[in-house]
Design a protein around this motif. Structure first.
Motif, PDB file in Angstrom:
ATOM      1  N   HIS A  60       1.041  -1.249   0.097  1.00 54.19           N
ATOM      2  CA  HIS A  60       0.025  -0.013  -0.065  1.00 54.19           C
ATOM      3  C   HIS A  60       0.608   1.169   0.127  1.00 54.19           C
ATOM      4  O   HIS A  60       2.008   1.429   0.584  1.00 54.19           O
ATOM      5  CB  HIS A  60      -0.977  -0.106   1.224  1.00 54.19           C
ATOM      6  CG  HIS A  60      -2.112  -1.011   1.120  1.00 54.19           C
ATOM      7  ND1 HIS A  60      -3.153  -1.125   1.937  1.00 54.19           N
ATOM      8  CD2 HIS A  60      -2.102  -2.158   0.224  1.00 54.19           C
ATOM      9  CE1 HIS A  60      -3.842  -2.128   1.745  1.00 54.19           C
ATOM     10  NE2 HIS A  60      -3.456  -2.700   0.663  1.00 54.19           N
ATOM     11  N   ALA A  61       0.153   2.356  -0.473  1.00 54.29           N
ATOM     12  CA  ALA A  61       0.852   3.515  -0.533  1.00 54.29           C
ATOM     13  C   ALA A  61       1.517   4.253   0.696  1.00 54.29           C
ATOM     14  O   ALA A  61       2.621   4.593   0.824  1.00 54.29           O
ATOM     15  CB  ALA A  61       0.070   4.671  -1.277  1.00 54.29           C
ATOM     16  N   GLU A  62       0.740   3.724   1.715  1.00 51.50           N
ATOM     17  CA  GLU A  62       0.944   4.450   2.957  1.00 51.50           C
ATOM     18  C   GLU A  62       2.245   3.555   3.533  1.00 51.50           C
ATOM     19  O   GLU A  62       3.151   4.250   4.187  1.00 51.50           O
ATOM     20  CB  GLU A  62      -0.363   4.215   4.189  1.00 51.50           C
ATOM     21  CG  GLU A  62      -1.292   5.139   3.673  1.00 51.50           C
ATOM     22  CD  GLU A  62      -2.337   4.205   2.577  1.00 51.50           C
ATOM     23  OE1 GLU A  62      -3.640   4.760   2.642  1.00 51.50           O
ATOM     24  OE2 GLU A  62      -1.923   3.175   2.099  1.00 51.50           O
ATOM     25  N   VAL A  63       2.403   2.255   3.444  1.00 55.02           N
ATOM     26  CA  VAL A  63       3.242   1.385   3.912  1.00 55.02           C
ATOM     27  C   VAL A  63       4.589   1.695   3.113  1.00 55.02           C
ATOM     28  O   VAL A  63       5.919   2.072   3.451  1.00 55.02           O
ATOM     29  CB  VAL A  63       3.092  -0.210   3.656  1.00 55.02           C
ATOM     30  CG1 VAL A  63       4.298  -0.879   3.919  1.00 55.02           C
ATOM     31  CG2 VAL A  63       1.903  -0.363   4.745  1.00 55.02           C
ATOM     32  N   ASN A  64       4.507   2.107   1.870  1.00 49.08           N
ATOM     33  CA  ASN A  64       5.816   2.427   1.040  1.00 49.08           C
ATOM     34  C   ASN A  64       6.061   3.884   1.356  1.00 49.08           C
ATOM     35  O   ASN A  64       7.337   4.042   1.530  1.00 49.08           O
ATOM     36  CB  ASN A  64       5.380   2.542  -0.548  1.00 49.08           C
ATOM     37  CG  ASN A  64       5.271   1.243  -1.108  1.00 49.08           C
ATOM     38  OD1 ASN A  64       6.331   0.258  -0.744  1.00 49.08           O
ATOM     39  ND2 ASN A  64       4.705   0.892  -1.922  1.00 49.08           N
ATOM     40  N   CYS A  84      -6.613   2.045   4.804  1.00 44.92           N
ATOM     41  CA  CYS A  84      -7.119   0.852   5.290  1.00 44.92           C
ATOM     42  C   CYS A  84      -6.757   0.550   6.887  1.00 44.92           C
ATOM     43  O   CYS A  84      -6.090   1.295   7.201  1.00 44.92           O
ATOM     44  CB  CYS A  84      -6.794  -0.322   4.459  1.00 44.92           C
ATOM     45  SG  CYS A  84      -5.031  -0.849   4.727  1.00 44.92           S
ATOM     46  N   THR A  85      -7.430  -0.329   7.464  1.00 50.17           N
ATOM     47  CA  THR A  85      -7.385  -0.557   8.973  1.00 50.17           C
ATOM     48  C   THR A  85      -5.813  -0.757   9.238  1.00 50.17           C
ATOM     49  O   THR A  85      -5.100  -0.201  10.289  1.00 50.17           O
ATOM     50  CB  THR A  85      -8.108  -1.808   9.399  1.00 50.17           C
ATOM     51  OG1 THR A  85      -9.315  -1.495   9.344  1.00 50.17           O
ATOM     52  CG2 THR A  85      -7.857  -2.080  10.935  1.00 50.17           C
ATOM     53  N   SER A  86      -5.012  -1.656   8.735  1.00 48.11           N
ATOM     54  CA  SER A  86      -3.495  -1.894   8.726  1.00 48.11           C
ATOM     55  C   SER A  86      -2.610  -0.719   8.661  1.00 48.11           C
ATOM     56  O   SER A  86      -1.892  -0.489   9.137  1.00 48.11           O
ATOM     57  CB  SER A  86      -3.255  -3.262   7.771  1.00 48.11           C
ATOM     58  OG  SER A  86      -2.041  -3.301   8.050  1.00 48.11           O
ATOM     59  N   CYS A  87      -2.969  -0.014   7.484  1.00 51.12           N
ATOM     60  CA  CYS A  87      -2.331   1.185   7.239  1.00 51.12           C
ATOM     61  C   CYS A  87      -2.707   2.143   8.205  1.00 51.12           C
ATOM     62  O   CYS A  87      -1.430   3.043   8.351  1.00 51.12           O
ATOM     63  CB  CYS A  87      -2.426   1.648   5.811  1.00 51.12           C
ATOM     64  SG  CYS A  87      -1.795   0.736   4.676  1.00 51.12           S
ATOM     65  N   CYS A  92      -0.404   5.388  12.684  1.00 49.79           N
ATOM     66  CA  CYS A  92      -0.119   5.611  14.120  1.00 49.79           C
ATOM     67  C   CYS A  92       1.187   5.158  14.822  1.00 49.79           C
ATOM     68  O   CYS A  92       1.667   5.859  15.682  1.00 49.79           O
ATOM     69  CB  CYS A  92      -1.359   4.896  14.846  1.00 49.79           C
ATOM     70  SG  CYS A  92      -2.898   5.227  14.550  1.00 49.79           S
ATOM     71  N   ALA A  93       1.551   4.007  14.551  1.00 46.17           N
ATOM     72  CA  ALA A  93       2.998   3.590  15.125  1.00 46.17           C
ATOM     73  C   ALA A  93       4.086   4.739  14.808  1.00 46.17           C
ATOM     74  O   ALA A  93       4.726   4.678  15.302  1.00 46.17           O
ATOM     75  CB  ALA A  93       3.289   2.271  14.521  1.00 46.17           C
ATOM     76  N   ALA A 110     -10.416   3.050   9.999  1.00 44.52           N
ATOM     77  CA  ALA A 110      -9.581   4.213  10.104  1.00 44.52           C
ATOM     78  C   ALA A 110      -9.972   5.415  11.106  1.00 44.52           C
ATOM     79  O   ALA A 110      -9.359   5.930  12.034  1.00 44.52           O
ATOM     80  CB  ALA A 110      -9.370   4.921   8.927  1.00 44.52           C
ATOM     81  N   ARG A 111     -11.454   5.414  11.169  1.00 43.10           N
ATOM     82  CA  ARG A 111     -12.069   6.489  11.944  1.00 43.10           C
ATOM     83  C   ARG A 111     -12.096   6.122  13.285  1.00 43.10           C
ATOM     84  O   ARG A 111     -11.548   7.105  14.051  1.00 43.10           O
ATOM     85  CB  ARG A 111     -13.534   6.827  11.578  1.00 43.10           C
ATOM     86  CG  ARG A 111     -14.379   7.526  12.390  1.00 43.10           C
ATOM     87  CD  ARG A 111     -13.823   8.963  12.563  1.00 43.10           C
ATOM     88  NE  ARG A 111     -13.609   9.717  11.360  1.00 43.10           N
ATOM     89  CZ  ARG A 111     -12.991  10.650  11.125  1.00 43.10           C
ATOM     90  NH1 ARG A 111     -12.132  11.048  12.106  1.00 43.10           N
ATOM     91  NH2 ARG A 111     -12.590  11.383   9.961  1.00 43.10           N
TER      92      ARG A 111
END
Length: 136
Positions: A60-64, A84-87, A92-93, A110-111
């Motif tokens: 996913h873009a957020e992980v990259n 998504c939930t995982s991203c 947050c981390a 996410a919300r």
């Protein structure tokens, strides 16, 4: 948001193109990223034909994006799609304080995650783009 949009144009995924951009606490751009395969991976012929089969391999873009900075370096992330939930958990981390997105992703928690951790999560439905940028 315009930077996230431009990053999404680089995505290899023919089904969903997602981009993200990160800014530090001085509003300087830390980096941009998009959803795609791991760097250097050359998929076999027909790989892109079956969305369900390839989906688990897409980064996913957020992980990259998070691979480009360290925890606490980024204040704001803009994404073309709600994380998504995982991203969202990953952002947050990494200590991201504000997340802006364009498109809603209904299968995301996410919300609730943002509310729990006090992160600003806001939809930006429209934003200015210079003439011609969408055709780049």
């Amino acid at each position: 948001m315009a930077l996230a949009h431009v990053a999404s144009l680089r995505s290899e995924d023919p089904y969903r193109k997602v981009g993200a951009a990160a800014l530090d606490f001085d509003n300087r751009v830390i980096g941009t990223a998009y959803n795609g395969l791991a760097p250097g991976f050359d998929p076999s012929e027909g790989f892109w034909d079956d969305r369900d089969a390839r989906q688990k391999y897409m980064l996913h873009a957020e992980v990259n994006l998070c691979s480009l900075f360290r925890r606490g370096e980024v204040k704001l992330v803009a994404c073309t799609t709600m994380p998504c939930t995982s991203c969202m958990q990953t952002l947050c981390a990494y200590g991201v304080k504000e997340i802006y997105y364009r498109d809603i992703y209904h299968a995301s928690d996410a919300r609730e995650i943002a509310d729990l951790y006090g992160i600003r999560l806001e939809q930006v439905a429209s934003y200015p783009l210079e003439a011609g940028i969408e055709s780049v």
